[in-house]
Motif scaffolding. Sequence first.
Motif, short mmCIF file in Angstrom:
data_model
loop_
_atom_site.label_atom_id
_atom_site.label_comp_id
_atom_site.label_asym_id
_atom_site.label_seq_id
_atom_site.Cartn_x
_atom_site.Cartn_y
_atom_site.Cartn_z
N THR A 1 52.82 53.13 24.29
CA THR A 1 52.24 54.47 24.24
C THR A 1 53.11 55.44 25.03
O THR A 1 53.95 55.03 25.83
CB THR A 1 50.81 54.50 24.82
OG1 THR A 1 50.85 54.08 26.20
CG2 THR A 1 49.87 53.59 24.04
N THR B 1 47.34 60.58 25.88
CA THR B 1 48.08 59.35 25.65
C THR B 1 48.10 59.12 24.15
O THR B 1 47.06 59.13 23.49
CB THR B 1 47.42 58.15 26.35
OG1 THR B 1 47.40 58.40 27.77
CG2 THR B 1 48.20 56.87 26.10
N ASP C 1 52.73 59.33 27.23
CA ASP C 1 51.85 60.35 27.79
C ASP C 1 52.55 61.70 27.73
O ASP C 1 53.74 61.81 28.05
CB ASP C 1 51.51 60.04 29.26
CG ASP C 1 50.62 58.82 29.42
OD1 ASP C 1 50.17 58.27 28.40
OD2 ASP C 1 50.40 58.40 30.57
#
Length: 273
Positions: A74, A31, A76
């Motif tokens: 964020t 992440t 991933d």
Amino acid sequence: MAERPAEPRGPVHVDGEVVATKRVGGYRHLTLTAPGVPERFRAGSFVAVTVEGHVARRALWIHRVRASSAFGPTLDVVVDVRGSGTAWLAAQPVGTKVAVTGPLGRPFALPKEAVSCLLFGEGYAAAPLFPLAERLRERGCAVSLVVSAPDEAHLLSALEARRSVRSVTVLTADGSVGQRGTAADHLDDLVRRSRADVVYAAGPTGVLRSAASAAEQVGAWSQVAVEVPTPCGTGLCHGCPLPVVGEDGVDRVVRACAEGPVVRGDRVRWDAL
């Protein structure tokens, strides 16, 4: 039949940070914070990450974005360790600073109407199909997902997918979970039974070719996320040639990272690739 999402503002080059890392089966999930990248993300786009000691950057599919978290927006990514560069990435602890450029490439085009869609992904390359499934569901599409891998350790998020699709089919070459077999064994039947109007595929070249062929046999439209080594990821180096047939019927070579990585399956010159 389909419309490509409105292009966001161009990619950004930012200093990101690893804020979480975990081993899931045969892959490492990272992440990252990368200011400006999650906000511009479209399903099928990717990021290029600078790797210590290497000139060429590593292109990584974006598996998921989160609009808000304790760290802000964020993204991933899924790392499959294949060499020294990906090994370095997978080994980085929380707090590591990484240079990230993205989002890059042409994303998946979305149907203008609520149609039946079949998504087929193999291994870590299935990553961009998960956010795609969510977007298709938002448009009222009936979404079926097929995930395949050599073995259970290399299946990607099969259980997670059940929350956003109508049905999930799991294939493993060794039969360790789901149905035994490969894409070549099952794709023709899966496409026919799904009655899909659109087939989306992500994975090795052989899988993409099979998906495009199966779609063409039933008159469905296909899009494939092609994986070609992309040294820069931005189109400047011209180091990721992708042979295609243009709309005018003329053979040409385009840049996988700029004119791709998502292209129509019936436009790829598979023998040349």
